[in-house]
Scaffold this motif. Structure first.
Motif, PDB file in Angstrom:
ATOM      1  N   MET A   1       0.986  -1.334  -0.061  1.00  0.00           N
ATOM      2  CA  MET A   1       0.007   0.009  -0.208  1.00  0.00           C
ATOM      3  C   MET A   1       1.000   1.267  -0.053  1.00  0.00           C
ATOM      4  SD  MET A   1      -3.258   0.824   0.093  1.00  0.00           S
ATOM      5  CE  MET A   1      -4.378   2.208   0.359  1.00  0.00           C
ATOM      6  N   THR A   2       0.721   2.058  -0.979  1.00  0.00           N
ATOM      7  CA  THR A   2       1.499   3.300  -0.887  1.00  0.00           C
ATOM      8  C   THR A   2       1.038   4.346   0.005  1.00  0.00           C
ATOM      9  OG1 THR A   2       0.088   4.215  -2.771  1.00  0.00           O
ATOM     10  CG2 THR A   2       2.042   2.972  -3.437  1.00  0.00           C
ATOM     11  N   ASP A   3       1.875   5.348   0.208  1.00  0.00           N
ATOM     12  CA  ASP A   3       1.301   6.425   1.204  1.00  0.00           C
ATOM     13  C   ASP A   3       0.429   7.157   0.460  1.00  0.00           C
ATOM     14  OD1 ASP A   3       1.445   8.478   3.330  1.00  0.00           O
ATOM     15  OD2 ASP A   3       3.250   9.381   2.125  1.00  0.00           O
ATOM     16  N   ARG A   4      -0.643   7.273   1.005  1.00  0.00           N
ATOM     17  CA  ARG A   4      -1.826   8.236   0.169  1.00  0.00           C
ATOM     18  C   ARG A   4      -2.410   8.488   1.244  1.00  0.00           C
ATOM     19  NH1 ARG A   4      -4.154   3.627  -3.543  1.00  0.00           N
ATOM     20  NH2 ARG A   4      -2.196   3.315  -3.524  1.00  0.00           N
ATOM     21  N   THR A   5      -3.325   9.940   1.110  1.00  0.00           N
ATOM     22  CA  THR A   5      -4.327  10.558   1.900  1.00  0.00           C
ATOM     23  C   THR A   5      -5.331  10.425   1.001  1.00  0.00           C
ATOM     24  OG1 THR A   5      -2.418  11.981   2.919  1.00  0.00           O
ATOM     25  CG2 THR A   5      -4.859  12.806   2.898  1.00  0.00           C
ATOM     26  N   ALA A   6      -6.553  10.460   1.696  1.00  0.00           N
ATOM     27  CA  ALA A   6      -8.101  10.601   1.016  1.00  0.00           C
ATOM     28  C   ALA A   6      -8.668  11.607   1.871  1.00  0.00           C
ATOM     29  CB  ALA A   6      -8.863   9.182   1.243  1.00  0.00           C
ATOM     30  N   ILE A   7      -9.067  12.548   0.941  1.00  0.00           N
ATOM     31  CA  ILE A   7      -9.716  13.872   1.517  1.00  0.00           C
ATOM     32  C   ILE A   7     -11.242  13.587   1.083  1.00  0.00           C
ATOM     33  CG2 ILE A   7      -9.919  16.367   1.296  1.00  0.00           C
ATOM     34  CD1 ILE A   7      -6.742  16.225   0.531  1.00  0.00           C
ATOM     35  N   ARG A   8     -12.061  13.649   1.758  1.00  0.00           N
ATOM     36  CA  ARG A   8     -13.538  13.360   1.610  1.00  0.00           C
ATOM     37  C   ARG A   8     -14.238  14.668   1.074  1.00  0.00           C
ATOM     38  NH1 ARG A   8     -16.211   9.189  -0.459  1.00  0.00           N
ATOM     39  NH2 ARG A   8     -18.285   9.313  -0.259  1.00  0.00           N
ATOM     40  N   VAL A   9     -14.980  14.799   0.055  1.00  0.00           N
ATOM     41  CA  VAL A   9     -15.784  15.548  -0.153  1.00  0.00           C
ATOM     42  C   VAL A   9     -17.114  15.290  -0.081  1.00  0.00           C
ATOM     43  CG1 VAL A   9     -16.583  17.245  -2.242  1.00  0.00           C
ATOM     44  CG2 VAL A   9     -14.269  16.492  -2.078  1.00  0.00           C
ATOM     45  N   GLU A  10     -17.740  15.885   0.846  1.00  0.00           N
ATOM     46  CA  GLU A  10     -19.287  15.492   1.310  1.00  0.00           C
ATOM     47  C   GLU A  10     -20.329  15.852   0.381  1.00  0.00           C
ATOM     48  OE1 GLU A  10     -19.482  13.595   3.585  1.00  0.00           O
ATOM     49  OE2 GLU A  10     -17.659  13.699   4.874  1.00  0.00           O
ATOM     50  N   GLY A  11     -21.327  15.257   0.419  1.00  0.00           N
ATOM     51  CA  GLY A  11     -22.557  15.645  -0.337  1.00  0.00           C
ATOM     52  C   GLY A  11     -23.129  14.282  -0.818  1.00  0.00           C
ATOM     53  N   GLU A  12     -23.961  14.635  -1.837  1.00  0.00           N
ATOM     54  CA  GLU A  12     -24.912  13.627  -2.462  1.00  0.00           C
ATOM     55  C   GLU A  12     -24.553  13.624  -4.019  1.00  0.00           C
ATOM     56  OE1 GLU A  12     -26.384  10.173  -2.912  1.00  0.00           O
ATOM     57  OE2 GLU A  12     -26.104  10.867  -0.884  1.00  0.00           O
ATOM     58  N   PRO A  13     -23.702  12.754  -4.700  1.00  0.00           N
ATOM     59  CA  PRO A  13     -22.915  12.054  -4.131  1.00  0.00           C
ATOM     60  C   PRO A  13     -21.768  12.300  -3.520  1.00  0.00           C
ATOM     61  CG  PRO A  13     -22.354  11.839  -6.429  1.00  0.00           C
ATOM     62  CD  PRO A  13     -23.644  12.917  -6.185  1.00  0.00           C
ATOM     63  N   GLY A  14     -21.040  11.778  -2.331  1.00  0.00           N
ATOM     64  CA  GLY A  14     -19.629  12.361  -1.897  1.00  0.00           C
ATOM     65  C   GLY A  14     -18.654  11.555  -2.716  1.00  0.00           C
ATOM     66  N   TYR A  15     -17.470  11.886  -2.559  1.00  0.00           N
ATOM     67  CA  TYR A  15     -16.342  11.175  -3.128  1.00  0.00           C
ATOM     68  C   TYR A  15     -14.918  11.536  -2.626  1.00  0.00           C
ATOM     69  CZ  TYR A  15     -15.793  15.696  -5.716  1.00  0.00           C
ATOM     70  OH  TYR A  15     -15.836  16.959  -5.891  1.00  0.00           O
ATOM     71  N   ASP A  16     -14.023  10.647  -2.789  1.00  0.00           N
ATOM     72  CA  ASP A  16     -12.515  11.064  -2.333  1.00  0.00           C
ATOM     73  C   ASP A  16     -11.852  11.829  -3.272  1.00  0.00           C
ATOM     74  OD1 ASP A  16     -13.280  10.143   0.211  1.00  0.00           O
ATOM     75  OD2 ASP A  16     -12.333   8.011  -0.270  1.00  0.00           O
ATOM     76  N   VAL A  17     -10.687  12.470  -2.810  1.00  0.00           N
ATOM     77  CA  VAL A  17      -9.752  12.904  -3.604  1.00  0.00           C
ATOM     78  C   VAL A  17      -8.698  12.350  -2.681  1.00  0.00           C
ATOM     79  CG1 VAL A  17      -8.439  15.186  -4.305  1.00  0.00           C
ATOM     80  CG2 VAL A  17     -10.851  15.325  -3.838  1.00  0.00           C
ATOM     81  N   VAL A  18      -7.886  11.743  -3.673  1.00  0.00           N
ATOM     82  CA  VAL A  18      -6.770  10.921  -3.109  1.00  0.00           C
ATOM     83  C   VAL A  18      -5.389  11.344  -3.682  1.00  0.00           C
ATOM     84  CG1 VAL A  18      -5.979   8.607  -3.000  1.00  0.00           C
ATOM     85  CG2 VAL A  18      -8.215   8.939  -3.462  1.00  0.00           C
ATOM     86  N   VAL A  19      -4.478  11.651  -2.562  1.00  0.00           N
ATOM     87  CA  VAL A  19      -3.408  12.328  -2.627  1.00  0.00           C
ATOM     88  C   VAL A  19      -2.150  11.199  -2.537  1.00  0.00           C
ATOM     89  CG1 VAL A  19      -1.862  14.383  -2.283  1.00  0.00           C
ATOM     90  CG2 VAL A  19      -4.442  14.480  -2.335  1.00  0.00           C
ATOM     91  N   GLY A  20      -1.281  11.051  -3.265  1.00  0.00           N
ATOM     92  CA  GLY A  20      -0.221  10.269  -3.074  1.00  0.00           C
ATOM     93  C   GLY A  20       0.733  10.242  -4.030  1.00  0.00           C
ATOM     94  N   ARG A  21       1.502   8.852  -4.116  1.00  0.00           N
ATOM     95  CA  ARG A  21       2.247   8.322  -5.412  1.00  0.00           C
ATOM     96  C   ARG A  21       1.979   6.941  -5.669  1.00  0.00           C
ATOM     97  NH1 ARG A  21       6.281  11.770  -6.863  1.00  0.00           N
ATOM     98  NH2 ARG A  21       6.658  13.648  -5.706  1.00  0.00           N
ATOM     99  N   GLY A  22       1.848   6.767  -7.187  1.00  0.00           N
ATOM    100  CA  GLY A  22       1.784   5.360  -7.549  1.00  0.00           C
ATOM    101  C   GLY A  22       0.395   5.030  -7.413  1.00  0.00           C
ATOM    102  N   LEU A  23      -0.556   5.689  -8.064  1.00  0.00           N
ATOM    103  CA  LEU A  23      -1.982   5.497  -7.709  1.00  0.00           C
ATOM    104  C   LEU A  23      -2.838   4.980  -8.849  1.00  0.00           C
ATOM    105  CD1 LEU A  23      -2.665   8.988  -5.666  1.00  0.00           C
ATOM    106  CD2 LEU A  23      -1.995   6.555  -4.811  1.00  0.00           C
ATOM    107  N   ASP A  24      -2.151   4.432  -9.658  1.00  0.00           N
ATOM    108  CA  ASP A  24      -3.005   3.535 -10.709  1.00  0.00           C
ATOM    109  C   ASP A  24      -4.221   2.626 -10.047  1.00  0.00           C
ATOM    110  OD1 ASP A  24      -1.901   4.973 -12.649  1.00  0.00           O
ATOM    111  OD2 ASP A  24      -0.802   3.095 -13.654  1.00  0.00           O
TER     112      ASP A  24
END
Length: 358
Positions: A1-24
């Motif tokens: 598992m690579t080092d990554r941060t998931a930042i949540r955007v709330e709402g309907e629908p909500g989704y994640d903004v994933v920040v890191g490296r090697g994220l294919d």
């Protein structure tokens, strides 16, 4: 598992903004189990990356590539129609998906294509520039330009995910990183002063994608946008604060026929908004000067020719942020406290503009 941060955007629908490296793997996961086809909309310089992504995904679904022009030239109805043609000819269904691979203009276009095909298909944004990661790809705003102005045609369409792979930034020219940093600075002035502190402490490290300082301010800027968008997806109120520096900035882009980088135009727009804040909201001289110091440290422009004012004013009056012909600007009561200024007198606007004119 690579080092990554998931930042949540709330709402309907909500989704994640994933920040890191090697994220294919995060891209593949975001496409979901139902898609049989995916259209990868990509900038010309990312052909090899798009092909590699196609190879990585090809075993589980059919991958089609759509190369589009670079920068703002991509955001034209003719380019959107080219993408729609590919989708129509390959029987794209409502369960299929679009990937936007590129900078902010590419992700704006890809989002608009996804929003309009069959009234909305799944979208995964893979921004490859600083601007795309901290602003354009986050928030579900999509759009194209017209001869009359920027982003006048568009739709709100939330992505399934935004995948911010910092590996894309390692080979990015320094001027591209600096141009994208204007949106990071904006987040600092409207909501997150820690960003400003980090940049002032060491501008070089703050703009180096290999440093923890850079990742910190990128994630802080994304969190600002995620928080605002989660509360006001369709820009009925709070989300307007994200337009700090953009009313004049968009007019400058239009005046320059979109040959300027977005961040350069917004940098000037922020100094103008700060000067307007000093005139109307008693923003301190120090806070206004801080705008110039930080933007100067990042080699971003802070002035524009005096003789262009009438042209800029006419463009701003057509801006989508105007209401009933009345100009609206985001201004600051103080750093971190933005508010809306409605219907400022033209003489007041010109007085602020004179402070940034060269």
């Amino acid at each position: 598992m690579t080092d990554r941060t998931a930042i949540r955007v709330e709402g309907e629908p909500g989704y994640d903004v994933v920040v890191g490296r090697g994220l294919d793997d995060a891209i593949a996961e975001a496409l979901g189990p139902r898609a049989a086809k995916v259209l990868v909309v990509h900038a010309p310089t990312l052909g090899a990356r798009a092909a590699a992504l196609r190879d990585a995904l090809q075993g589980r679904l059919e991958v089609l590539l759509a190369e589009v022009p670079d920068a703002e030239a991509a955001k034209r109805v003719e380019v959107a129609a080219f993408c729609w043609q590919i989708m129509g000819q390959t029987d794209f269904t409502r369960t299929d998906a679009v990937i936007g691979l590129g900078g902010g203009a590419t992700t704006d276009l890809a989002g608009f294509v996804a929003a309009t095909w069959l009234r909305g298909v799944r979208l995964v944004q893979v921004p490859t520039t600083v601007l795309g990661m901290v602003d354009a790809a986050v928030g579900g705003k999509t759009g194209i330009n017209t001869a009359e102005g920027k982003n006048l045609v568009g739709a709100f369409h939330a992505p399934a995910a935004v995948v911010c792979d910092l590996d894309h930034l390692d080979a990015l020219p320094r001027n591209e990183i600096l141009a994208g940093s204007a949106e990071i600075v904006k987040a600092g002035f409207i909501a997150e002063p820690e960003i400003l502190d980090v940049i002032e402490a060491d501008p070089e490290r703050a703009m180096d994608p290999a440093t923890p300082e850079f990742r910190r301010i990128v994630e802080l800027a994304i969190r600002v946008k995620a928080r605002v968008v989660g509360e006001d997806f369709t820009e009925q109120g709070l989300r307007e604060i994200l337009n700090y520096g953009h009313t004049l900035g968009h007019a400058i882009e239009h005046a320059e026929r979109y040959q300027w980088r977005h961040g350069a135009a917004v940098a000037i727009g922020m100094v103008f908004a700060a000067e307007l804040s000093r005139l109307t909201r008693s923003l301190s001289d120090e806070a206004v000067d801080r705008h110039r110091r930080i933007l100067d440290a990042l080699s971003l422009p802070t002035t524009y020719p005096l003789g262009r004012w009438k042209t800029l004013l006419a463009t701003m009056q057509r801006d989508k942020k105007a209401r009933a012909g009345m100009l609206r600007f985001i201004v600051l009561d103080e750093v971190g406290r933005p508010t809306v200024l409605n219907g400022a007198d033209e003489s007041l606007l010109f007085a602020a503009y004179q402070e940034i004119a060269d």
